[in-house]
Write an enzyme that holds these catalytic residues in place. Structure first.
Site, PDB file in Angstrom:
ATOM      1  N   HIS A 172     171.660 -54.563 -22.061  1.00  0.00           N
ATOM      2  CA  HIS A 172     172.419 -55.807 -21.998  1.00  0.00           C
ATOM      3  C   HIS A 172     171.454 -56.934 -21.702  1.00  0.00           C
ATOM      4  O   HIS A 172     170.672 -56.845 -20.770  1.00  0.00           O
ATOM      5  CB  HIS A 172     173.469 -55.736 -20.895  1.00  0.00           C
ATOM      6  CG  HIS A 172     174.596 -54.806 -21.219  1.00  0.00           C
ATOM      7  ND1 HIS A 172     175.570 -55.119 -22.130  1.00  0.00           N
ATOM      8  CD2 HIS A 172     174.883 -53.569 -20.779  1.00  0.00           C
ATOM      9  CE1 HIS A 172     176.423 -54.103 -22.217  1.00  0.00           C
ATOM     10  NE2 HIS A 172     176.028 -53.145 -21.416  1.00  0.00           N
TER      11      HIS A 172
ATOM     12  N   CYS B 250     172.329 -58.446 -26.808  1.00  0.00           N
ATOM     13  CA  CYS B 250     172.871 -59.760 -27.105  1.00  0.00           C
ATOM     14  C   CYS B 250     171.733 -60.772 -27.049  1.00  0.00           C
ATOM     15  O   CYS B 250     170.853 -60.667 -26.194  1.00  0.00           O
ATOM     16  CB  CYS B 250     173.944 -60.134 -26.093  1.00  0.00           C
ATOM     17  SG  CYS B 250     175.359 -59.064 -26.180  1.00  0.00           S
TER      18      CYS B 250
END
Lengths: 387, 598
Positions: free
Chosen positions: A142, A184
């Site tokens: 992440h 991301c």
């Protein structure tokens, strides 16, 4: 006549475009907890692919921050799947995890890349690459704008990565590098790289999320991310043998934004020859293995080569304009656990026997001390009063 | 069949003595524990003359491990990887007397050669790091806070050291949080001469091993110098014990999730009184059901691995402990029924697969398990985030003889016990009995440098339960010392109990082998901060500072006026002002012109 037949053979190594001598892969998942199953599946898929294409376990550094295969929540013990059809068990029967659990930290990752490890650290936990090694670095987890979270508790920044790679280059720890990241806002992670011979690719642009591909209802969570899924799709279906001649250009052309749901990024400018030359590099130059032998030349050429490299590094640093005079390198702060202990002490350092009988003696001593104090106080106050 | 342990051990010892080939020997013992569970005990022994080991001539002792031991000057090594809990209420006594199992997670103890304490610790760190690379486990996390030097709990199993014992140091470390998985099994199998491709090791599959109710992998290396003056040798023993749930193991690997059985397929328990149309109490089909090796382990045994004695005749490698009445069928290999009537053994075919079918058996004809010599269970008491207590229940099931044992605990430094609160009392009385604890060895913790070590010598009278309690304080860790999953809690290593002979009601012949029991590990909840707190604090502080600064700045540089003091802003006034200014300008020019004319 003999000489003529030998000539092409001697020229052959000079003609091959990528003259690297070994391949290394650093595959890192940075997410803990069961719901991040897909990040481990991503990394294990890449692990299986590079192993299939020939990189041996000893040249793969695999970092898994959590245990999914033997997790009590896993209905399929000892397995990790990257597809709901569950055709391929990624964990298999033969796996070597080099860093696992709490060992997967930013510090360990940077120490691994730059080889600032204690002397006790075994060979299996070191990146033994050299100036002739092509290194594949794959990271997933992440992340956000210019950072990637490790284990939900710390982050690595894009400058940290850039500086670590620069140090690798200065220490001659890679020949060419392919950096891949699936997170991301992944493309922000390689923004600050400044070391040569790096090709970087990421899954999504700034302000874009990278999405998971699909979930397995029996596993109960998403099993793979989109970008990795389509890269694997290409590698599995097209790069079927180590003799494959497909190039990185072919791989990157297979990116389909409508399938990936984010805009993958590429960075060529650090590579000599830029995009044109970079696209010609074979996929197998990074995902496969070569076993080249480098014959050391005379000492003089080596020395000149070192000087040339050093000069190059200084020129590049000047060009960046951040070289400061009198800058000293810090010695690596290795964990000298051993030296903390007092040396030269003889006899067994262990538990001492607890004697119940001693307690009475101690009580007597305490009572005596109290009594002495009381007597002293009484005596002095008596003298005061009598004055 | 009262205790299968000691006959097993004894027969193993005997078989080792009888067989002339000492270099490599493997053996699988299958022992149904309850109608629904099966204990599979794999044992691989290899040995080599000490002299060839020291000259780095490796044959069956693996080079990778041998060189590590030589580098770290380790004379004797015991390494354990364990998951699950041994259910002694229903499974009885432990295999190998508990000597081949570890506490949950990873446990390691070794005798290291060194000239000082510090030197032995340095070697220990080297050993841990090297083993962490070999076994893919975080053994490098065994630092000074997790290392202890037990006084009474462990005795070297090596026989006849000629070196003086003064320069050998025992070190012990545990990692209760460590996960055991396929990556630990892979290097374990690679140490075997047949690498798990042939022989009984071909049954060791991560998918089955880590699906077991309980499993323990052990590696023991020791040296043996016989007293008759013959050649010294080094012995390595690898053991895998696993308790398989038969019904669970028989599920297909691609579909292990139990799905509801259709009504037609349901088998109802006829003995229930409320059995009627439309209601069914499913009968326990797993009891004593038939099974084959391929069903349980996923594949048959792939031939034999070096299962020959020195004369070249095949030796038995698979033993099963079931009554002779129970029918069995084998494919390939030969069967030998033992005179005891409760066990039989098989030789494996050289290269063909070996398969065995065990017939169905009713639950009524099942043997009762043996009674363990001691029951131990440990738990936390108290509540709150500051302090707590530990309570251990130790039960001696023997009705005739008392039992003595050593109770060994290592506690992490952030769990600070108070030794004066350590009491032991019999469950029948509420007052502490000072005669239960005979001896206490204690080493207090130092913050961030070492953990607490506690060794107690306890004697329990026959048929009674002792409750051992103490209180402790919980330390507060620094913000950066918390692991990423701090809210899960912190694992406290299992207590190790070493029984001292005589072991309760156990027969005398087993008194040579040590008997160990381990409690389960504990999960200690520590007060954990809200990890976003520093950011909250930074944000709040910045806000307060900004507000304060802004107000003071405003007060210093601005002039405050009343609203009535502020001039209006209407067009007429503006017009007037502009006109006035223009008039003034004009009058000035006019005046200037006049002056010029003059």
């Amino acid at each position: 006549m003999k000489l003529l037949t030998l000539l092409p053979l001697t020229l052959l190594p000079l003609l091959t475009p990528a003259h690297h001598t070994s391949n290394w892969a650093v595959l890192v998942s940075t997410s803990r907890f069961w719901f991040n199953y897909r990040h481990l599946a991503n990394v294990l898929s890449l692990y299986r692919t590079v192993k299939r294409l020939g990189i041996p376990d000893s040249q793969i550094i695999l970092m898994l921050p959590d245990d999914m295969a033997c997790n009590p929540r896993n209905a399929f013990p000892g397995t990790v799947y990257n597809n709901a059809d569950r055709a391929l068990d990624l964990y298999g029967d033969n796996i070597e995890v080099d860093y696992r659990g709490y060992e997967v930290t930013v510090e360990n990752f940077i120490r691994l890349l730059t080889d600032r490890l204690g002397e006790d650290v075994p060979r299996g936990k070191r990146l033994g690459s050299d100036a002739g090694s092509n290194v594949l670095v794959y990271m997933t987890g992440h992340g956000g704008n210019e950072f990637l979270k490790f284990q939900d508790s710390e982050e690595i920044g894009s400058w940290d990565l850039a500086d670590a790679f620069e140090q690798m280059w200065e220490k001659k720890r890679y020949n060419e590098m392919l950096f891949m990241i699936d997170t991301c806002q992944a493309n922000t992670l390689y923004k600050h790289f400044y070391s040569p011979n790096i090709i970087a690719t990421g899954s999504s642009e700034i302000d874009q999320s990278s999405y998971s591909h699909h979930a397995d209802n029996d596993v109960g969570v998403a099993v793979i991310d989109r970008w990795t899924y389509y890269i694997l799709d290409f590698l599995e279906s097209q790069v079927t043998s180590p003799s494959s001649k497909l190039t990185l250009g072919n791989l990157f052309d297979s990116y389909d934004e409508s399938k990936i749901h984010s805009k993958p990024g590429l960075r060529w400018d650090l590579f000599p020859g830029g995009e044109e030359k970079g696209r010609e590099r074979l996929v197998m130059d990074f995902f496969g293995n070569v076993q080249g032998v480098e014959v050391e030349g005379g000492n003089e050429t080596q020395w000149r080569e070192e000087m040339r490299r050093l000069e190059e590094i200084i020129t590049r640093a000047r060009a960046r304009g951040n070289v400061s005079e009198g800058w000293k390198s810090e010695p690596p702060a290795e964990q000298a656990v051993v030296k903390v202990e007092r040396a030269g002490k003889k006899g067994v350092e262990g538990a001492a026997k607890v004697e119940a009988g001693e307690a009475w003696g101690q009580r007597l001593l305490g009572a005596g001390a109290l009594l002495g104090c009381a007597l002293l106080w009484g005596g002095v106050s008596w003298l005061e009063a009598s004055r | 069949m009262k205790t299968f342990l000691f006959p097993l051990l004894l027969s193993l010892l005997l078989s080792c003595l009888v067989l002339a080939d000492p270099d490599y020997n493997e053996r699988l013992d299958l022992q149904p524990l309850t109608p629904a569970s099966l204990l599979a005990s794999f044992n691989f022994r290899s040995s080599a003359p000490l002299i060839s080991y020291e000259r780095q001539h490796f044959k069956y002792i693996p080079r990778s491990l041998g060189q590590i031991l030589q580098h770290a000057k380790t004379r004797e090594l015991h390494l354990r990887f364990t998951t699950g809990r041994w259910d002694d209420e229903s499974w009885g006594a432990r295999p190998w007397g508990g000597a081949k199992e570890g506490g949950t997670g990873v446990e390691l103890w070794a005798w290291v050669e060194a000239d000082s304490d510090a030197g032995s610790f340095a070697r220990w760190v080297t050993l841990n790091n090297a083993l962490s690379g070999l076994f893919c486990a975080s053994l490098n996390f065994i630092d000074s806070t997790r290392t202890t030097r037990p006084r009474m709990t462990f005795e070297p199993s090596s026989i006849g050291f000629n070196a003086s014992n003064e320069d050998l140091y025992l070190l012990h470390g545990t990692l209760p949080r460590e996960v055991v998985c396929t990556e630990n099994l892979t290097p374990f199998l690679k140490l075997l001469p047949c690498k798990g491709k042939a022989g009984i090791a071909s049954l060791l599959d991560g998918h089955k091993l880590f699906d077991a109710s309980w499993q323990s992998m052990a590696i023991d290396v020791r040296s043996v110098c016989p007293s008759d003056g013959s050649e010294c040798s080094i012995e390595m023993e690898q053991t895998v014990d696993m308790v398989l749930d038969i019904e669970r193991s028989k599920r297909p690997r691609d579909n292990p999730i139990p799905r509801p059985i259709p009504v037609e397929g349901l088998r109802c328990d006829e003995s229930k009184s409320y059995l009627q149309e439309g209601a069914c109490y499913p009968s326990d089909v797993s009891n004593g059901q038939s099974w084959t090796i391929a069903e349980i382990f996923g594949r048959p045994i792939q031939g034999s691995c070096l299962a020959e004695d020195s004369q070249g005749s095949p030796t038995d490698s698979v033993y099963i402990h079931v009554p002779n009445e129970r029918e069995m069928y084998i494919y390939a290999g030969t069967e030998t029924k033992h005179p005891s009537g409760t066990s039989r053994s098989f030789t494996l075919p050289k290269s063909e697969p070996f398969e065995m079918v065990l017939s169905h058996i009713g639950p009524q004809s099942f043997n009762n398990h043996s009674i363990p010599p001691l029951y131990a269970s440990r738990s936390f008491t108290g509540h709150g985030q500051e302090r707590g207590g530990v309570q251990t229940l130790l039960t001696n099931p023997s009705t005739t003889s008392p039992i003595s044992f050593i109770y060994f605990e290592t506690l992490p430094w952030f769990m600070k016990p108070y030794l004066h609160t350590l009491t032991a009392h019999l469950s029948s009385s509420s007052t502490p009995n000072p005669h239960l604890i005979k001896e206490t060895f204690y080493r207090p913790a130092l913050d961030r440098r070492r953990g607490t070590q506690l060794e107690l010598l306890i004697t329990i009278p026959a048929a009674s339960t002792v409750i051992l309690t103490y209180d402790f304080d919980k330390a507060i860790l620094r913000y950066t010392e918390y692991p990423p999953d701090a809210n899960r809690g912190f694992d406290v290593a299992p207590a190790v109990i070493r029984l001292l002979p005589p072991f309760g009601d156990a027969p005398e012949q087993g008194s040579q082998a040590p008997v160990y029991i381990r409690t389960s590990s504990l999960l200690l909840p520590l007060p954990t901060p809200d990890f976003s707190m520093p950011y909250n604090v930074i944000i709040l502080t910045s806000t307060v500072m900004a507000l304060a600064f802004g107000m003071i700045f405003n007060l210093l540089v601005r002039r405050f006026v009343g609203s009535d003091e502020v001039e209006g802003w209407d067009a007429a006034a503006l017009k007037g002002r502009v006109r006035g200014r223009l008039m003034a300008l004009r009058s000035r020019f006019m005046k200037g012109g006049k002056e010029k004319k003059l």
